[in-house]
Scaffold this motif. Structure first.
Motif: not given
Length: 352
Positions: A192-196, A217-220, A238-242
């Motif tokens: 979920p995008s809300s985890m950002a 992605t998110g600041s934390q 997507g990051p941090p995966l290759s």
């Protein structure tokens, strides 16, 4: 609750109360123990007569039927620890009345072999601060969206269960969350995008699920750069995966992930349909003489028609082949005659 190994549900919890002379600490419980003078896991407030702590972890308790609902009478309970027991011995689920402990600040039911679903009533525990640990049980179903109401919660551990379905967006409402562990379950779909929004999150483990799509992605979240956080989720990207994310339709990876499940479902339906049809037909043929007669008459007529068609095709093929061979024979004789004439009289002069 009790000291020793008596059946958990048999405990007369209505007697679990403190006198005005008792202070915070060990609660005398001779009335419902086997040879024990006290229960070290039962504690009372030094200001009131209420039980505020109940810790029977590692007592090896076994559930029989249901957990005694009189436990709900401990309305001032702030600490509940039932870990390392065996409450699924009788097929026990986490009791719904746990959600009635409005003063509860800590809940640990880990490794207690509870079954069933995560009760949505946990969302009523608005004072929970220190954590909820339901790890390494036999829990099934989905994560209830009501859990998003626990805005003071700092630790949530649901790892090592059989929880499935989509992770609810409401999990992003846990503003105070510092540690989240959902690993070793069967969660599917996107993260979920809300985890950002979880700005205090410092420990995250989503490994070994069936998650797919782009990691939000998110600041934390961007500070959590260890790829092992997402290990065992082949369709995450997507990051941090290759693994880079495709620029195409965001649902392609999800569909690709579950295509084998769709194919397996279609195959299963086909097999079941065939088996059912075979059962119906064979049953009719076995128990109905009229059906058998009609069936064999039908198959005989169809076989006769098929045989007639095959014979016509073969006759036409043979006739065509004979005509072709006759034409080739006549052509060959003409060629031989012309060749013999040339040998005897020579080639005709131009204009002859």
């Amino acid at each position: 609750m009790f000291c020793g190994r008596r059946a958990f549900r048999r405990l007369p919890l209505q007697r679990l109360q403190c006198s005005s002379k008792e202070s915070f600490g060990v609660y005398p419980c001779r009335a419902f123990t086997q040879g024990s003078s006290s229960c070290s896991g039962v504690a009372c407030s030094n200001k009131t007569v209420h039980v505020i702590r109940l810790d029977v972890s590692q007592y090896g308790l076994k559930g029989e039927g249901e957990i005694n609902s009189s436990l709900a009478a401990l309305t001032r309970l702030a600490y509940l620890d039932l870990r390392d027991n065996n409450f699924n011995f009788g097929g026990l689920a986490i009791p719904e009345f746990v959600g009635s402990f409005k003063k509860l600040r800590y809940l640990d039911l880990s490794r207690a072999n509870f079954g069933g679903k995560v009760p949505p009533q946990l969302g009523n525990l608005s004072t929970l601060q220190h954590g909820i640990d339901l790890s390494e049980n036999q829990l099934t179903g989905e994560i209830p969206k009501e859990i998003g109401a626990l805005s003071l919660l700092r630790i949530l551990n649901l790892s090592g269960n059989h929880i499935s379905g989509i992770t609810p967006e409401e999990i992003g409402n846990l503003w105070s969350l510092e540690a989240l562990d959902l690993s070793h379950n069967g969660l599917s779909g996107p993260i979920p995008s809300s985890m950002a929004n979880l700005s205090n999150l410092s420990m995250l483990n989503l490994s070994y699920n069936d998650l797919s799509g782009r990691i939000p992605t998110g600041s934390q979240l961007q500070t959590l750069t260890d790829p092992s956080i997402y290990a065992g989720n082949a369709d995450l990207c997507g990051p941090p995966l290759s693994t880079e994310c495709s620029q195409g339709n965001p649902f392609v990876s999800i569909l690709s992930k579950h295509r084998h499940e769709i194919d397996r479902g279609a195959y299963l339906c086909a097999v079941l349909g065939f088996a059912y049809g075979l059962y119906v037909v064979s049953g009719n043929l076995l128990f109905s003489a009229t059906a058998r007669k009609a069936y064999f008459q039908f198959t005989d007529s169809k076989l006769d028609e098929l045989r007639a068609v095959v014979e016509i095709k073969l006759n036409r093929f043979k006739a065509g082949r004979c005509q072709s061979m006759e034409a080739r024979r006549v052509s060959s004789q003409n060629s031989i005659t012309c060749y013999d004439y040339e040998l005897e009289f020579g080639s005709p002069a131009p204009g002859d």
